[in-house]
Each structure stands twice: as C-alpha cells, then as structure tokens.
Design a protein around this motif. Structure first.
Motif, PDB file in Angstrom:
ATOM      1  N   ASP A  44       0.719  -1.151   0.079  1.00  0.00           N
ATOM      2  CA  ASP A  44      -0.076  -0.006   0.036  1.00  0.00           C
ATOM      3  C   ASP A  44       0.836   1.182   0.118  1.00  0.00           C
ATOM      4  O   ASP A  44       1.732   1.384   0.936  1.00  0.00           O
ATOM      5  N   VAL A  51       0.089  -5.807   0.672  1.00  0.00           N
ATOM      6  CA  VAL A  51      -1.223  -6.158   0.025  1.00  0.00           C
ATOM      7  C   VAL A  51      -1.321  -7.518  -0.412  1.00  0.00           C
ATOM      8  O   VAL A  51      -0.863  -7.994  -1.658  1.00  0.00           O
ATOM      9  N   TYR A  91      -7.864  -0.789  -4.820  1.00  0.00           N
ATOM     10  CA  TYR A  91      -6.803   0.030  -5.077  1.00  0.00           C
ATOM     11  C   TYR A  91      -6.638   0.357  -6.702  1.00  0.00           C
ATOM     12  O   TYR A  91      -7.344  -0.323  -7.619  1.00  0.00           O
ATOM     13  N   LEU A 110       0.561   0.339  -4.578  1.00  0.00           N
ATOM     14  CA  LEU A 110      -0.468   0.743  -5.072  1.00  0.00           C
ATOM     15  C   LEU A 110      -1.326   1.929  -4.189  1.00  0.00           C
ATOM     16  O   LEU A 110      -1.336   1.860  -3.096  1.00  0.00           O
ATOM     17  N   SER A 112      -4.571   3.733  -3.195  1.00  0.00           N
ATOM     18  CA  SER A 112      -6.307   3.806  -2.849  1.00  0.00           C
ATOM     19  C   SER A 112      -6.964   4.087  -3.881  1.00  0.00           C
ATOM     20  O   SER A 112      -6.801   5.242  -4.518  1.00  0.00           O
ATOM     21  N   SER A 113      -8.030   3.574  -4.326  1.00  0.00           N
ATOM     22  CA  SER A 113      -8.931   3.759  -5.210  1.00  0.00           C
ATOM     23  C   SER A 113     -10.416   4.384  -4.645  1.00  0.00           C
ATOM     24  O   SER A 113     -10.894   3.841  -3.853  1.00  0.00           O
TER      25      SER A 113
END
Length: 338
Positions: A44, A51, A91, A110, A112-113
């Motif tokens: 992350d 992750v 993500y 990655l 965060s989405s």
C-alpha cells in the motif's frame, strides 16, 4: 508455444463452471535457453503495508496472487521485455514494462482507489456463496482443496468436495484462488449472486505427478523384499476407481474379504494407526482420493498394511528437495520376524 493454464468460465443454468485447460507444448530450440525468476512484493503506497491476494499478471506467463506478506514470484521467464500488471480490490491498478536479463526483483506500490457513493444506490448485500472443486480428468470432487479470496477469506472443501465462503458482497467482483497439491493452481474471479453455485475444475500438474511417481518407485524398491503374499499393492490410479462410494475400509473388505483377519497392523504415513484387534475397522473415515498408495508387508499369515496419503507425498517431496536423509523420513519397516 506457451504451456501456461488457460481459464474458462461458462454458465450452465444456475451453475458457473470454471476450468483450466493446458495448451499443447511444442518443443523448440528456445527450450534450452536460460530462464530467470521475476519476483517482488506489492504494498500500500500510503501505509507501506503488504497487499495480500493482489493479482499480478506477467505477459505470457499468466497470473498469480500475492501471499500474506505481499510477495509474488514467476519462474521460468526467458530474457525479453514484458508487461507486468497488478490489480487489487480497493486499489488503483498499476502496470509497467520490465526488461528481463537476469533474476529480477520488482516491488509495486498501489494507491487507494476512491469509492464514489451514490445516495440512490443501496449498499450491497452480504451473502454466502458455495459450490464444489472438481477433478474433471478423474471425475471426482476434490477433498481439502484450499480457496482464498482477495477479501481475506480462507476455506477448504469438505469430504464431499464442497466449499462455503461466508459474508461476501453481492454483485461485487471477488477474486478466488484455488490450490491443491498435485494440481495446477486456478486464479479466477466471480461476481457473487445469491443462490448461485460455483464449480471450480482443476487440472493435474504433470511435474508434480512425475515427482510422485518417482517417490512411489522408491517405496516399491524399499519394500519389495517384504511384500506379503495374498495381497496386492494399489496406487492412486486404481484407488480412484472406488471414489464416491467407498472408504478405504470398504475397499479392503471388497478386495480382500478372505484375508482381512491376517492384517494385524495398519501404518499410515510411517506411523502406527491401529491399536485394536480389528485394525481395518479403523479406516472407515479414510477416503481413497486422499491416498497415494497402499501396500502390504509380512508373510502369509501376518500382514502389515502401509498407507501413504497425498499429504505425506507432499511432505516427502519437500524433504527430498532439502536433502533430509531417508532414515529421518521413514521409520524402520516391521520385518516378518516381528
């Protein structure tokens, strides 16, 4: 031509069938080329935490899921340029082009989405899903297969090959990884729907089967001078003929009913399993699909039944690769004089 698994998903009525097929392998001159490992970890970007169960795709080499520590690995990668793509629920996806000239470590972070909420959209329901894991080549359901999801679920199939994954979000894509010793791994995705049943089909891993065959050959050579008359050893291919309607006890009763009273001791994976005067009766819960081989040592009147499970074969192969002496793997075999 690649020999990586190819996934397929078909819906038949209310049943989803998910299968892995193998493309044929055509030997080429490139087979002799040196290959490398591509490995790394997914984390992350904000918190730096691993992750797990992220999907890592390497062009031409399929996909794999990251472990609990976020790590992944591809083996047998030839030199060249490849696209590496990483996706995980919650993500933003990440991809990059990599150049493989030697073993290569690639770590991926990655972001965060953001999840956009619509006040008119009802929150997804929490449901349970289930189904079976099957071996289509031998036509039986697989016992104790492991299923993992990108939402942290871990479960196993029961003695009937059934699984149940609890508390998943309806209509929210769910990545599922299915693993079992002796089979190619299956990584796929489903969209959970209330009431649907899923069927995951695994194909044999021929490399592992070849390693098992070698271990079985060693067992035969080791015990051949002590084989008991009146009894015949059975390997997995013959034991699978009894799947679905028999336990190891009923197989023995069917095949050796005249000589059952001559079986004095049952030894499972090198350890004594029976402690009664009727050792065969203690095998009512042992299923043929869990066994790799049975064999008998002793003489005409006193036989020792040796049972080797799939779990034992997995451990045996792992120990061979770490060069543990055979004496540490096998206890001494009872002789005919004992």
């Amino acid at each position: 031509m690649s020999n990586r698994p190819c996934e397929g998903i078909a819906r038949i009525g209310g049943l989803f069938v998910i299968a892995v097929t193998l493309a044929p392998v055509t030997p080429t001159a490139s087979s002799a080329q040196t290959t490398f490992d591509v490995f790394g970890a997914v984390s992350d970007s904000a918190r730096g935490t691993p992750v797990p169960l992220a999907t890592v795709e390497l062009e031409g080499h399929g996909s794999t899921l990251t472990f609990d520590d976020g790590s992944y690995r591809f083996t047998g990668v030839e030199a060249g340029a490849y696209n590496l793509r990483v996706t995980a629920y919650g993500y933003l996806p990440a991809s990059r082009t990599i150049i493989v000239e030697s073993d290569l470590s690639i770590d991926v972070s990655l972001g965060s989405s953001p999840i956009v909420l619509d006040s008119l959209v009802v929150e997804p329901r929490v449901i349970n899903i289930g189904g079976h894991v099957r071996d289509p080549a031998n036509d039986f359901y697989i016992v104790d297969a492991e299923l993992l999801t990108n939402r942290g679920h871990i479960t196993h199939t029961n003695t009937h090959g059934r699984f149940r994954i609890e508390r998943v979000l309806e209509d929210v894509p769910l990545r599922i990884s299915v693993r079992e010793f002796g089979y190619l791994p299956l990584d796929t995705a489903v969209t959970p729907v209330q009431g649907e049943r899923y069927l995951f089909e695994l194909q044999p891993d021929f490399l592992v089967e070849a390693m098992i065959a070698k271990e079985v050959e060693r067992l035969e050579e080791r015990h051949a001078p002590l084989f008991a008359p009146m009894f015949t050893s059975m390997n997995r291919d013959r034991l699978l003929d009894y799947v679905g309607s028999h336990t190891l006890r009923t197989i023995l009763e069917f095949r050796y009913w005249r000589y059952l009273d001559r079986i004095r001791v049952v030894i499972v994976d090198g350890r004594r399993y029976s402690f009664t005067d009727d050792p065969v009766s203690e095998l009512s819960h042992v299923l043929p699909e869990e066994i790799e081989r049975i064999e008998f040592t002793g003489d005409r009147y006193n036989a020792f039944l040796h049972v080797y499970t799939r779990d034992f074969m997995q451990e045996l192969i792992a120990r061979r690769t770490t060069r543990i002496p055979e004496a540490a793997i096998f206890p001494s075999v009872p002789s005919r004089d004992n």
